[in-house]
Design an enzyme around this catalytic site. Structure first.
Site, PDB file in Angstrom:
ATOM      1  N   ASP A  80       4.308   1.459   2.909  1.00 26.05           N
ATOM      2  CA  ASP A  80       3.043   0.943   2.349  1.00 26.05           C
ATOM      3  C   ASP A  80       2.078   0.581   3.316  1.00 26.05           C
ATOM      4  O   ASP A  80       2.557   0.556   4.417  1.00 26.05           O
ATOM      5  CB  ASP A  80       3.492  -0.602   1.383  1.00 26.05           C
ATOM      6  CG  ASP A  80       2.541  -0.740   0.440  1.00 26.05           C
ATOM      7  OD1 ASP A  80       1.770  -0.070  -0.056  1.00 26.05           O
ATOM      8  OD2 ASP A  80       2.886  -1.854  -0.246  1.00 26.05           O
ATOM      9  N   HIS A  81       0.856   0.407   2.895  1.00 29.04           N
ATOM     10  CA  HIS A  81      -0.264   0.131   3.960  1.00 29.04           C
ATOM     11  C   HIS A  81      -0.065   0.302   5.275  1.00 29.04           C
ATOM     12  O   HIS A  81       0.312  -0.512   6.022  1.00 29.04           O
ATOM     13  CB  HIS A  81      -0.815  -1.175   3.451  1.00 29.04           C
ATOM     14  CG  HIS A  81      -1.190  -1.259   2.266  1.00 29.04           C
ATOM     15  ND1 HIS A  81      -2.574  -0.764   1.654  1.00 29.04           N
ATOM     16  CD2 HIS A  81      -0.785  -1.935   1.232  1.00 29.04           C
ATOM     17  CE1 HIS A  81      -2.714  -1.014   0.411  1.00 29.04           C
ATOM     18  NE2 HIS A  81      -1.323  -1.579   0.235  1.00 29.04           N
ATOM     19  N   ASP A 102      -3.782   3.714   5.324  1.00 25.62           N
ATOM     20  CA  ASP A 102      -4.925   2.868   4.754  1.00 25.62           C
ATOM     21  C   ASP A 102      -5.929   2.660   5.875  1.00 25.62           C
ATOM     22  O   ASP A 102      -6.080   2.046   6.704  1.00 25.62           O
ATOM     23  CB  ASP A 102      -4.228   1.469   4.716  1.00 25.62           C
ATOM     24  CG  ASP A 102      -5.124   0.356   4.093  1.00 25.62           C
ATOM     25  OD1 ASP A 102      -6.442   0.852   3.835  1.00 25.62           O
ATOM     26  OD2 ASP A 102      -4.975  -0.559   3.305  1.00 25.62           O
ATOM     27  N   GLU A 134      -6.761   5.933   1.009  1.00 29.92           N
ATOM     28  CA  GLU A 134      -7.302   4.569   0.217  1.00 29.92           C
ATOM     29  C   GLU A 134      -8.833   4.774   0.447  1.00 29.92           C
ATOM     30  O   GLU A 134      -9.339   5.178   1.355  1.00 29.92           O
ATOM     31  CB  GLU A 134      -6.967   3.536   1.014  1.00 29.92           C
ATOM     32  CG  GLU A 134      -5.466   3.044   1.131  1.00 29.92           C
ATOM     33  CD  GLU A 134      -5.019   1.628   0.326  1.00 29.92           C
ATOM     34  OE1 GLU A 134      -3.809   1.252   0.004  1.00 29.92           O
ATOM     35  OE2 GLU A 134      -6.130   1.162   0.198  1.00 29.92           O
ATOM     36  N   HIS A 215      -3.260  -0.337  -6.970  1.00 32.84           N
ATOM     37  CA  HIS A 215      -2.919  -1.849  -5.949  1.00 32.84           C
ATOM     38  C   HIS A 215      -3.175  -3.064  -6.422  1.00 32.84           C
ATOM     39  O   HIS A 215      -3.930  -3.225  -7.206  1.00 32.84           O
ATOM     40  CB  HIS A 215      -3.208  -1.467  -4.437  1.00 32.84           C
ATOM     41  CG  HIS A 215      -2.679  -0.280  -3.651  1.00 32.84           C
ATOM     42  ND1 HIS A 215      -1.863  -0.483  -2.689  1.00 32.84           N
ATOM     43  CD2 HIS A 215      -2.707   0.989  -4.033  1.00 32.84           C
ATOM     44  CE1 HIS A 215      -1.424   0.726  -2.213  1.00 32.84           C
ATOM     45  NE2 HIS A 215      -1.996   1.504  -2.998  1.00 32.84           N
ATOM     46  N   GLY A 217      -1.482  -5.130  -8.099  1.00 34.09           N
ATOM     47  CA  GLY A 217      -1.125  -5.268  -9.578  1.00 34.09           C
ATOM     48  C   GLY A 217      -0.826  -6.706  -9.950  1.00 34.09           C
ATOM     49  O   GLY A 217      -0.707  -7.056 -11.395  1.00 34.09           O
ATOM     50  N   THR A 240       2.844  -9.653  -4.688  1.00 32.13           N
ATOM     51  CA  THR A 240       2.893 -11.188  -4.911  1.00 32.13           C
ATOM     52  C   THR A 240       3.782 -11.952  -5.715  1.00 32.13           C
ATOM     53  O   THR A 240       4.285 -12.725  -5.419  1.00 32.13           O
ATOM     54  CB  THR A 240       1.354 -11.689  -5.061  1.00 32.13           C
ATOM     55  OG1 THR A 240       0.613 -11.082  -4.051  1.00 32.13           O
ATOM     56  CG2 THR A 240       1.338 -13.251  -4.798  1.00 32.13           C
TER      57      THR A 240
END
Ligand code: G3H
Ligand code: ZN
Length: 288
Positions: A80-81, A102, A134, A215, A217, A240
């Site tokens: 991820d990122h 990213d 991105e 992203h 969400g 989160t």
């Protein structure tokens, strides 16, 4: 077992989305896998740069591989990122199924250059590794927010431009794109984020003709998920809400067992809390 590319294409055909959930540890990993397994849907485990520093880059690969081997299950691993070519290379070399480069904070030209370099490396790896780019800034932290993150602007003119998105995809050759469509990382305190711009999702999906990734969400409504998936979103990222569930589960586990010192006993509540959140999300994403 289907490859990630096959699972993503199948999701688009069925107009459903694959859930992508981040982990920092083994408990969250089990919570996510058990939720997916109980619904029999594919799932992606995500680890950001910070999360994979904590879990271990090679260890994350080994974990996902072990589940594939034991259960022959469509579970995938995403870097991820990722903000540099070096870290993209590290993840590809280690065996990740996909990487996100990213460059959202860079200029369009710099973003294209860096993303293209990562796509070329993925293609030369000899494995099928998907690369996501991105375009449009959506913040960087998966946390509870008191206000919309600095630098994120939700008016229409600041969202990802469908024409620029098409140009970006053509110049870089990315497999998937993460646009800014009214979404942002983190979740407003109270758990309800502003509505997504579904019309923009549709325009970007039409102009780029590649699967889109939503992203940020956490905090988005069931209706937003439904409509964005119907209009081009193939993967939805949640972090989160998993972190919040994990922590609440831990607090319950500790308060219910104040004298317990065996982590596998008081952490059971964390596994359960993560599993419950992921089960709910996977139901929306897969129309179940
Ligand atoms: O890449 C991670 C996700 O976009 C997570 O966003 O923390 O708002 O769920 P979230
Ligand atoms: Zn994200």
């Amino acid at each position: 077992m289907k490859t990630l590319k096959q699972s993503v294409l199948e999701a688009r055909e069925k107009k459903v989305a694959i859930g992508h959930f981040n982990i920092s540890n083994l408990e969250a990993f089990w919570g996510i896998f058990r939720a997916a397994q109980s619904l029999d849907v594919p799932v992606i485990i995500g680890v950001s740069e910070g999360e994979r520093d904590f879990v271990g880059v090679k260890q994350a690969v080994a974990l996902v591989k072990s589940i594939r081997e034991e259960y022959d299950y469509p579970i995938y691993l995403n870097a991820d990122h990722t903000y540099s070519f070096e870290r993209v290379k590290e993840a590809i070399d280690a065996g990740f199924d996909s990487v996100i480069i990213d460059g959202a904070k860079l200029s369009f030209e710099e973003n294209v250059k860096l993303t293209k370099q990562c796509v070329e490396y993925a293609r030369s790896s000899g494995r099928e590794v998907l690369v996501e780019g991105e375009l449009g800034y959506i913040g960087q932290s998966s946390k509870i927010l008191d206000e919309i993150p600095e630098g994120v602007v939700l008016d229409e003119s600041s969202l990802t431009d469908p024409v620029k998105a098409k140009e970006f995809v053509e110049l870089t050759g990315v497999d998937m794109l993460a646009p800014a469509i009214g979404n942002f990382h983190g979740m407003l305190r109270g758990g309800v984020d502003p509505k997504l711009n579904i019309e923009r999702v549709k325009q970007i999906a039409d102009s780029t003709s590649i699967p889109l990734v939503l992203h940020g969400g956490s905090g988005n409504s069931e209706d937003d998920f439904k409509q964005s998936i119907a209009n081009g979103i193939a993967i939805v990222h949640i972090n989160t809400e998993i972190r919040v569930a994990y922590k609440q589960g831990l607090q319950i586990g500790l308060s219910e067992n104040p004298d317990e010192v065996a982590p596998y006993k008081f952490l059971k509540q964390s596994v359960k809390a993560v599993r419950d959140v992921v089960t709910d999300k996977l139901r929306f994403f897969n129309n179940l």
